[in-house]
Design a protein around this motif. Structure first.
Motif, PDB file in Angstrom:
ATOM      1  N   TYR A  57       0.823  -1.197   0.000  1.00  0.00           N
ATOM      2  CA  TYR A  57       0.000   0.000   0.000  1.00  0.00           C
ATOM      3  C   TYR A  57       0.865   1.259   0.000  1.00  0.00           C
ATOM      4  O   TYR A  57       1.992   1.240   0.502  1.00  0.00           O
ATOM      5  CB  TYR A  57      -0.879   0.047   1.262  1.00  0.00           C
ATOM      6  N   ILE A  58       0.304   2.342  -0.521  1.00  0.00           N
ATOM      7  CA  ILE A  58       0.881   3.672  -0.336  1.00  0.00           C
ATOM      8  C   ILE A  58      -0.059   4.397   0.607  1.00  0.00           C
ATOM      9  O   ILE A  58      -1.275   4.451   0.382  1.00  0.00           O
ATOM     10  CB  ILE A  58       1.013   4.434  -1.668  1.00  0.00           C
ATOM     11  N   VAL A  59       0.508   4.924   1.691  1.00  0.00           N
ATOM     12  CA  VAL A  59      -0.286   5.625   2.696  1.00  0.00           C
ATOM     13  C   VAL A  59       0.199   7.065   2.830  1.00  0.00           C
ATOM     14  O   VAL A  59       1.345   7.375   2.526  1.00  0.00           O
ATOM     15  CB  VAL A  59      -0.226   4.920   4.069  1.00  0.00           C
ATOM     16  N   LEU A  70       1.776  -5.611   3.827  1.00  0.00           N
ATOM     17  CA  LEU A  70       1.072  -6.541   4.713  1.00  0.00           C
ATOM     18  C   LEU A  70       1.083  -7.920   4.068  1.00  0.00           C
ATOM     19  O   LEU A  70       0.734  -8.069   2.889  1.00  0.00           O
ATOM     20  CB  LEU A  70      -0.373  -6.106   4.944  1.00  0.00           C
ATOM     21  N   VAL A  71       1.499  -8.924   4.829  1.00  0.00           N
ATOM     22  CA  VAL A  71       1.535 -10.298   4.352  1.00  0.00           C
ATOM     23  C   VAL A  71       0.524 -11.086   5.175  1.00  0.00           C
ATOM     24  O   VAL A  71       0.599 -11.106   6.403  1.00  0.00           O
ATOM     25  CB  VAL A  71       2.953 -10.904   4.490  1.00  0.00           C
ATOM     26  N   PHE A  81      -6.712  -7.420   4.926  1.00  0.00           N
ATOM     27  CA  PHE A  81      -7.225  -6.055   4.955  1.00  0.00           C
ATOM     28  C   PHE A  81      -6.176  -5.135   5.565  1.00  0.00           C
ATOM     29  O   PHE A  81      -5.278  -5.576   6.273  1.00  0.00           O
ATOM     30  CB  PHE A  81      -8.544  -5.958   5.723  1.00  0.00           C
ATOM     31  N   TYR A  82      -6.304  -3.827   5.255  1.00  0.00           N
ATOM     32  CA  TYR A  82      -5.361  -2.834   5.767  1.00  0.00           C
ATOM     33  C   TYR A  82      -5.760  -2.417   7.171  1.00  0.00           C
ATOM     34  O   TYR A  82      -6.888  -1.977   7.396  1.00  0.00           O
ATOM     35  CB  TYR A  82      -5.327  -1.612   4.843  1.00  0.00           C
ATOM     36  N   ASP A  83      -4.844  -2.535   8.124  1.00  0.00           N
ATOM     37  CA  ASP A  83      -5.137  -2.160   9.507  1.00  0.00           C
ATOM     38  C   ASP A  83      -3.938  -1.481  10.176  1.00  0.00           C
ATOM     39  O   ASP A  83      -3.725  -1.606  11.368  1.00  0.00           O
ATOM     40  CB  ASP A  83      -5.571  -3.380  10.322  1.00  0.00           C
ATOM     41  N   GLN A  84      -3.154  -0.748   9.394  1.00  0.00           N
ATOM     42  CA  GLN A  84      -1.942  -0.122   9.903  1.00  0.00           C
ATOM     43  C   GLN A  84      -2.132   1.378  10.116  1.00  0.00           C
ATOM     44  O   GLN A  84      -3.180   1.928   9.818  1.00  0.00           O
ATOM     45  CB  GLN A  84      -0.796  -0.371   8.916  1.00  0.00           C
ATOM     46  N   ASP A  85      -1.073   2.028  10.600  1.00  0.00           N
ATOM     47  CA  ASP A  85      -1.106   3.476  10.778  1.00  0.00           C
ATOM     48  C   ASP A  85      -0.958   4.165   9.422  1.00  0.00           C
ATOM     49  O   ASP A  85      -0.557   3.557   8.440  1.00  0.00           O
ATOM     50  CB  ASP A  85      -0.009   3.935  11.739  1.00  0.00           C
ATOM     51  N   GLY A  86      -1.272   5.420   9.369  1.00  0.00           N
ATOM     52  CA  GLY A  86      -1.239   6.173   8.124  1.00  0.00           C
ATOM     53  C   GLY A  86      -2.558   6.020   7.383  1.00  0.00           C
ATOM     54  O   GLY A  86      -3.220   4.992   7.457  1.00  0.00           O
ATOM     55  N   PHE A  89      -3.947   5.492   0.968  1.00  0.00           N
ATOM     56  CA  PHE A  89      -4.148   6.258  -0.252  1.00  0.00           C
ATOM     57  C   PHE A  89      -4.365   5.342  -1.454  1.00  0.00           C
ATOM     58  O   PHE A  89      -5.258   5.556  -2.262  1.00  0.00           O
ATOM     59  CB  PHE A  89      -2.961   7.188  -0.521  1.00  0.00           C
ATOM     60  N   HIS A  90      -3.538   4.283  -1.572  1.00  0.00           N
ATOM     61  CA  HIS A  90      -3.579   3.484  -2.796  1.00  0.00           C
ATOM     62  C   HIS A  90      -3.041   2.081  -2.536  1.00  0.00           C
ATOM     63  O   HIS A  90      -2.021   1.920  -1.869  1.00  0.00           O
ATOM     64  CB  HIS A  90      -2.726   4.188  -3.857  1.00  0.00           C
ATOM     65  N   ARG A  91      -3.721   1.077  -3.078  1.00  0.00           N
ATOM     66  CA  ARG A  91      -3.180  -0.284  -3.061  1.00  0.00           C
ATOM     67  C   ARG A  91      -2.332  -0.413  -4.320  1.00  0.00           C
ATOM     68  O   ARG A  91      -2.839  -0.535  -5.424  1.00  0.00           O
ATOM     69  CB  ARG A  91      -4.288  -1.334  -3.073  1.00  0.00           C
TER      70      ARG A  91
END
Length: 135
Positions: A57-59, A70-71, A81-86, A89-91
């Protein structure tokens, strides 16, 4: 194989050359919305019993943009699914490795948005459109 796809946005990319093998992915440095991002490289993981999804991802963060990888090991009831900080913006890409040693994926490059102006010589008001629709 990793398929290259494109999308359009007012914030677009330059650079980001993609190279890959069955063991690693490399993306060259580039710019996004006039912000420089460094090259990034990551290994592909394979599991003998389940598929593994690699999402890059780009955050947006306080200083501009950054990457998040993310693996996810898909063990039947696990979702990627995306669950990080930031702020997401884009996968940029997804690569799925399979127990048989094969892999598939996509790489989504953002091109400049093209605004198409259509001039058919007709001037139409909102009320004329509503009347013609039976409103």
């Amino acid at each position: 194989m990793i398929e290259r796809k494109t999308t359009q946005n007012r914030r677009f990319m330059t650079g980001f050359d993609l190279e890959y093998t069955n063991v690693a992915v490399s993306i060259g440095e580039g710019t996004l919305d006039s912000f420089a991002l460094p090259a990034v490289e990551f290994d592909l993981y394979y599991d003998s019993q389940m598929q593994v999804v690699h999402d890059l991802y780009i955050v947006e963060d306080g200083d501009g943009y950054d990457y998040r990888l993310l693996v996810t090991y898909l063990g039947g009831d696990t979702l990627a699914f995306y669950d990080q900080d930031g702020k997401l913006f884009h996968r940029l890409m997804t690569v799925r490795t399979k127990p048989d040693g094969s892999y598939t994926g996509d790489y989504v490059f953002i091109e400049p948005r093209v605004i198409e102006v259509i001039d058919d010589g007709k001037v139409e008001s909102r009320s004329e459109t509503a009347e013609s629709d039976g409103a």
